[in-house]
Design a protein around this motif. Structure first.
Motif, PDB file in Angstrom:
ATOM      1  N   ASP A   9       0.829  -1.209   0.000  1.00 16.41           N
ATOM      2  CA  ASP A   9       0.000   0.000   0.000  1.00 16.41           C
ATOM      3  C   ASP A   9       0.862   1.258   0.000  1.00 16.41           C
ATOM      4  O   ASP A   9       0.548   2.239  -0.694  1.00 16.41           O
ATOM      5  N   LEU A  58      -7.355  -5.424  -4.478  1.00 15.97           N
ATOM      6  CA  LEU A  58      -6.754  -4.679  -3.383  1.00 15.97           C
ATOM      7  C   LEU A  58      -6.471  -3.229  -3.765  1.00 15.97           C
ATOM      8  O   LEU A  58      -6.612  -2.317  -2.950  1.00 15.97           O
ATOM      9  N   ARG A  62     -10.920  -1.367  -2.606  1.00 15.72           N
ATOM     10  CA  ARG A  62     -10.951  -1.109  -1.163  1.00 15.72           C
ATOM     11  C   ARG A  62     -11.223   0.364  -0.897  1.00 15.72           C
ATOM     12  O   ARG A  62     -10.825   1.236  -1.672  1.00 15.72           O
ATOM     13  N   ASP A  63     -11.889   0.619   0.200  1.00 17.73           N
ATOM     14  CA  ASP A  63     -12.130   1.984   0.642  1.00 17.73           C
ATOM     15  C   ASP A  63     -10.929   2.475   1.455  1.00 17.73           C
ATOM     16  O   ASP A  63     -10.098   1.670   1.902  1.00 17.73           O
ATOM     17  N   ALA A  65     -10.364   3.357   4.507  1.00 19.13           N
ATOM     18  CA  ALA A  65     -10.132   2.770   5.828  1.00 19.13           C
ATOM     19  C   ALA A  65      -9.538   1.367   5.758  1.00 19.13           C
ATOM     20  O   ALA A  65      -9.019   0.852   6.754  1.00 19.13           O
ATOM     21  N   GLU A  66      -9.606   0.736   4.585  1.00 20.00           N
ATOM     22  CA  GLU A  66      -9.044  -0.604   4.417  1.00 20.00           C
ATOM     23  C   GLU A  66      -7.580  -0.574   4.000  1.00 20.00           C
ATOM     24  O   GLU A  66      -6.924  -1.617   3.996  1.00 20.00           O
ATOM     25  N   ARG A  68      -3.579   0.230   4.371  1.00 17.81           N
ATOM     26  CA  ARG A  68      -2.655   0.145   5.507  1.00 17.81           C
ATOM     27  C   ARG A  68      -1.350   0.902   5.252  1.00 17.81           C
ATOM     28  O   ARG A  68      -0.336   0.622   5.884  1.00 17.81           O
ATOM     29  N   GLY A 196      -5.549   1.904   9.467  1.00 15.28           N
ATOM     30  CA  GLY A 196      -6.683   2.361   8.680  1.00 15.28           C
ATOM     31  C   GLY A 196      -7.207   3.730   9.038  1.00 15.28           C
ATOM     32  O   GLY A 196      -8.254   4.146   8.543  1.00 15.28           O
TER      33      GLY A 196
END
Length: 221
Positions: A9, A58, A62-63, A65-66, A68, A196
Motif C-alpha cells: 500500500d 486490493l 478497497r475503501d 479505511a481498508e 494500511r 486504517g
C-alpha cells in the motif's frame, strides 16, 4: 518479515502521488525522472499486493479505511521541495527495510531501485538546501511539516531507526539543514495509517486511482 499489505500500500500510494507530477514537473528531465520513480514503486506494489491477495481488487476495490499505508506517503505533493523531502524520508526507510531482508525476492530487486531513489532525493535535497534563499526556505518548511509522520515508520520496525537516522542526518548535514525539532503531537494526528486511520488526503487520491476500474468493474481489454 516484510508485510506485503502495508508496504504494498505504501508503494502504491506513493507511486500515485509521484504520477501526479507527470506534465507538471519543473523541467522535462524531472518529469521523466519522477515518472520512472513512480513506475519502480508501482512494480513493487504489484509484486507485494499479489502476495496479499488479488492485486487488482486490493488496489481498486478497497475503501480508504481498508488501506494500511503509512500517513507520510499520502501527504500531498506540495511544491517540488516537499516532494523531494517526502521521498527522502520514506525511501530512506524502505531502502533499510529491503536491505534487512535479502532473502526476499521483492526486496532483493527493490533495494537496487531504492538505492537510486535515495540518491535522487539526496542530490535534490542538497541542491535545494544549499541553493537560493527561497529553495532553502521551502525545503526547511517541508521538513518541518513532514518530519512528525516519520515516527509511524518505526512502530513495527524499531531496528531500522538508527540506520535511517544516520542516512537522513547525513543528507541534512550535507544540505546544511537542521533536523527538525518538532514536539510530540497527539498520536491520532501523526500515526494510525497502518490501522486504517488516514488523513483527509487519501480519499481523493484513491478516487482518482480507482475511478476507471469502478466505473467499468469486470471489464477486460
Amino acid at each position: 518479515m516484510i508485510d506485503p499489505l502495508e508496504i504494498g500500500d505504501d508503494c502504491l500510494v506513493l507511486a500515485q502521488r509521484l504520477a501526479g507530477w507527470i506534465t507538471r514537473a519543473p523541467t522535462l528531465e524531472e518529469d521523466v525522472a519522477l515518472a520512472n520513480l513512480s513506475l519502480d514503486l508501482l512494480g513493487q506494489a504489484r509484486a507485494l499486493l499479489s502476495r496479499a491477495g488479488d492485486e487488482d481488487r486490493l488496489a481498486y476495490l478497497r475503501d480508504p479505511a481498508e488501506f494500511r499505508n503509512c500517513l507520510l506517503v499520502e501527504q500531498p505533493n506540495g511544491d517540488f521541495a516537499a516532494t523531494v523531502v517526502r521521498h527522502l524520508l520514506y525511501t530512506g526507510f524502505l531502502y533499510e527495510l529491503y536491505a534487512a531482508h535479502p532473502e526476499d525476492e521483492v526486496a532483493a530487486k527493490g533495494v537496487k531501485e531504492l538505492a537510486y531513489h535515495r540518491d535522487y532525493a539526496r542530490i535534490w535535497a542538497v541542491r535545494l538546501g544549499r541553493g537560493t534563499e527561497e529553495s532553502r526556505r521551502r525545503t526547511t518548511a517541508a521538513l518541518g511539516a513532514l518530519w512528525p509522520y516519520t515516527g509511524e515508520l518505526f512502530e513495527t520496525e524499531p531496528d531500522l531507526r538508527e540506520p535511517w537516522d544516520t542516512f537522513v542526518g547525513g543528507v541534512l548535514r550535507e544540505a546544511e539543514l537542521a533536523v527538525p525539532r518538532v514536539p510530540p503531537a497527539p498520536a491520532t494526528r501523526w500515526t494510525g495509517g497502518r490501522r486504517g486511520r488516514h488523513s483527509e488526503h487519501l480519499a481523493p487520491l484513491l478516487a482518482e486511482l480507482q475511478e476507471l476500474h469502478r466505473a467499468h468493474e469486470g471489464a477486460r481489454w
